[in-house]
Design a protein around this motif. Sequence first.
Motif, PDB file in Angstrom:
ATOM      1  N   GLU A 174      -6.210  44.726 -32.879  1.00  0.00           N
ATOM      2  CA  GLU A 174      -5.428  43.581 -32.395  1.00  0.00           C
ATOM      3  C   GLU A 174      -3.978  43.972 -32.061  1.00  0.00           C
ATOM      4  OE1 GLU A 174      -5.752  42.999 -36.964  1.00  0.00           O
ATOM      5  OE2 GLU A 174      -7.022  43.640 -35.283  1.00  0.00           O
ATOM      6  N   ILE A 175      -3.440  44.952 -32.784  1.00  0.00           N
ATOM      7  CA  ILE A 175      -2.084  45.418 -32.484  1.00  0.00           C
ATOM      8  C   ILE A 175      -2.083  46.214 -31.181  1.00  0.00           C
ATOM      9  CG2 ILE A 175      -0.174  46.847 -33.274  1.00  0.00           C
ATOM     10  CD1 ILE A 175      -0.485  44.236 -34.784  1.00  0.00           C
ATOM     11  N   GLN A 176      -3.122  47.038 -30.982  1.00  0.00           N
ATOM     12  CA  GLN A 176      -3.208  47.791 -29.727  1.00  0.00           C
ATOM     13  C   GLN A 176      -3.434  46.849 -28.545  1.00  0.00           C
ATOM     14  OE1 GLN A 176      -5.445  51.469 -29.844  1.00  0.00           O
ATOM     15  NE2 GLN A 176      -5.495  51.456 -32.089  1.00  0.00           N
ATOM     16  N   ASP A 177      -4.169  45.760 -28.779  1.00  0.00           N
ATOM     17  CA  ASP A 177      -4.329  44.744 -27.731  1.00  0.00           C
ATOM     18  C   ASP A 177      -2.992  44.066 -27.416  1.00  0.00           C
ATOM     19  OD1 ASP A 177      -7.003  45.312 -27.562  1.00  0.00           O
ATOM     20  OD2 ASP A 177      -7.645  43.624 -28.828  1.00  0.00           O
ATOM     21  N   LEU A 178      -2.160  43.884 -28.453  1.00  0.00           N
ATOM     22  CA  LEU A 178      -0.837  43.305 -28.233  1.00  0.00           C
ATOM     23  C   LEU A 178      -0.002  44.197 -27.312  1.00  0.00           C
ATOM     24  CD1 LEU A 178       1.462  41.256 -28.864  1.00  0.00           C
ATOM     25  CD2 LEU A 178       1.999  42.647 -30.881  1.00  0.00           C
ATOM     26  N   VAL A 179      -0.121  45.523 -27.496  1.00  0.00           N
ATOM     27  CA  VAL A 179       0.597  46.461 -26.622  1.00  0.00           C
ATOM     28  C   VAL A 179       0.117  46.299 -25.186  1.00  0.00           C
ATOM     29  CG1 VAL A 179       1.064  48.894 -26.134  1.00  0.00           C
ATOM     30  CG2 VAL A 179       0.970  48.085 -28.501  1.00  0.00           C
ATOM     31  N   ASP A 180      -1.206  46.175 -24.996  1.00  0.00           N
ATOM     32  CA  ASP A 180      -1.736  45.956 -23.645  1.00  0.00           C
ATOM     33  C   ASP A 180      -1.212  44.651 -23.056  1.00  0.00           C
ATOM     34  OD1 ASP A 180      -3.206  48.274 -23.360  1.00  0.00           O
ATOM     35  OD2 ASP A 180      -4.999  47.439 -24.298  1.00  0.00           O
ATOM     36  N   PHE A 181      -1.172  43.600 -23.873  1.00  0.00           N
ATOM     37  CA  PHE A 181      -0.700  42.295 -23.412  1.00  0.00           C
ATOM     38  C   PHE A 181       0.756  42.381 -22.949  1.00  0.00           C
ATOM     39  CE2 PHE A 181       1.769  38.490 -24.567  1.00  0.00           C
ATOM     40  CZ  PHE A 181       1.190  37.569 -23.713  1.00  0.00           C
TER      41      PHE A 181
END
Length: 679
Positions: free
Chosen positions: A660-667
């Motif tokens: 979820e943190i890596q997805d936040l970076v993508d977002f």
Amino acid sequence: MSSGSQFSHQLRRYYIWYTGCFVLFIIMLAIGEYLGMSQAAIGHVFLFATIVIYAGIGVMSRTSDVSEYYVAGRRVPAMFNGMATAADWMSAASFIGLAGTLYFAGFEGLAFVTGWTGGFVLVALLLAPYLRKFGQYTIPDFLGERYQGNFARLVALGVAVLASFVYLVAQIYGVGLVVSRFVSVEFEIGLFTGLAGVLVCSFLGGMRAVTWTQVAQYVILIIAYLVPVVILSYKVTGIPVPQAVYGTVLSKISEREEELLVEKSEIEVRRQYGHRAADYERKIAQLPLSLDAERTALIERLNAQRRENAPARDIAHTERMLRDLPRTAEDARARWEKDRVAALERARPPPRHAEAHPGDTPEESAIARNNFLALVFVLMVGTAALPHILMRYYTTPTVADARRSVLWGLFFIFLLYVTAPAYAVFAKWEVYSNLVGSSLTDLPNWVASWGKVGMVAIEDLNGDGILQLAELTIDTDVIMLATPEIAGLPYVVAGLVAAGGLAAALSTADGLLLTISNALGHDLYYKIINPRASTHRRLLISKSQLLVAAVVAAWVASLRPDNILFMVGLAFSIAAAAYFPALVLGIFWKRANRAGAACGMLAGLGITLYYVAATHSFFGGSMDNAWLGIAPIAAGVFGVPLGFATIIAVSLVTAPPPKEIQDLVDFVRYPQLPGGEQH
């Protein structure tokens, strides 16, 4: 027309009217001076009228809405956010201190112009759009979410408070300096008077009030900065474009510098200062005996003067010397070392204004070059990491507006920075051609008026009654504020400059106070201590912390700490070393994790503070402890690479962040496509 466009159009109309009224106000005061209005009255009217304007905007912009208080409702148009950013950015250091630094340092002072301007390129490319995409309210907000939890948030808010507080003290000191000089009150009274203007703006309306006040302050400060130097340029060269013609005056300064280098009286005075430095060195080596001997000699002189009924003035002078004598050997060592360094500085020929990296030896030139490059680096990276600047990009309606507002901000800042070198050159020409070499009985009034507040000093060391350059001491911060008086311009111009200096200091103080109070009220209280706090309680806590921070900063500023520019540079080093690696890697490297970020921020901050304490005399340090000869103002040059290395190393040897943190970076990194997918 959309509501956003209509709002922007309305704002343009309001501020055009405001600018026109301010110009009319200046013209009316100029007419008043021509008709006999006193200087004191002009100074009072200028300063108090502008404070009333800012307070009025603050009262009209008061709010109890969380989004309005923290981020101005995220509806500030790009151009106006650029103006507010420029005002927030162009602090007392830029307005008051930069011209003085360029006056004394010449080419070397361009490190400030280059670093501060170049930093906005990093802001536009690396940070502003991504932080706006993330949303929320503060920089610790982003670091807390990106690095999973309260420990990273605590470290980040500690850095925000520390960097902002050091910067804030410098601004409030600038407020006290301006008000005390132009309203003729005690420094401490002037300081707290200006502080009242800051509090009305930021206390009632938060970011909403601060934003619209800063736009108004930018109008005043840029007019105040440009008017004197344009008039001075026309007076000296006949062309009212100082940015384009100061090169011709610089060539005259170079010729005058050649004359001063070989003038017999100047050489003699520098030689005498060299003897004084040697005398201090001898006394330091013979402590504590030298201190006892000096005290005994003064007591004997005082007794002899009293026996012989010497003039009361002579007796009072000896009594003052005895009273001011250091009490202990350690006090004497510190004071005499400072005096020795000052005398040694005066014993040297002044640096050539246009000379790059001056030095008597190749080693000294190399150290000067290293310091220039280190300072450029720290100021660039620090600009991209200052929390009160980065917060401004949360206020725009969209990510694209955040990027555009950086470009607008750079343009508005450029107007001042391209003018600062011209200021230094024209002021130096006036001093070198009209002051140096004058009789001490025929000095201009500005020397006495600034001498009363301890910013100008003259010592007739050789007793010839003529002012030599080495006998003149001018504080860095005086050059800008005194330029109208130095050039013999009408006093209304001096009042305008004072109003501009006040606007610059107040605008930055507003933003810094808000950063500190938001970090304590939002990140510490709401996010960590009491997540269930009501909106009313959150704002109450933020406002109370704002008040506490303002009073404490004013108290520290009343102690008259180091010069404004060093304090600002220290804030940049702190922000650069602690924030920049964590922010950049948090946005561009998914593998960066909580342990790495916390260790990196602490390591970068720790080495920076250690270096400042070890090398700066204010903290008892010495440049003998310097690494590569780097001055303490550029301490962040060691903290930034250590921060990057620590985050990378610790992140690689510990577990990666969850999905979820890596997805936040993508977002944060990529724009969202119409279907809701990430590009």
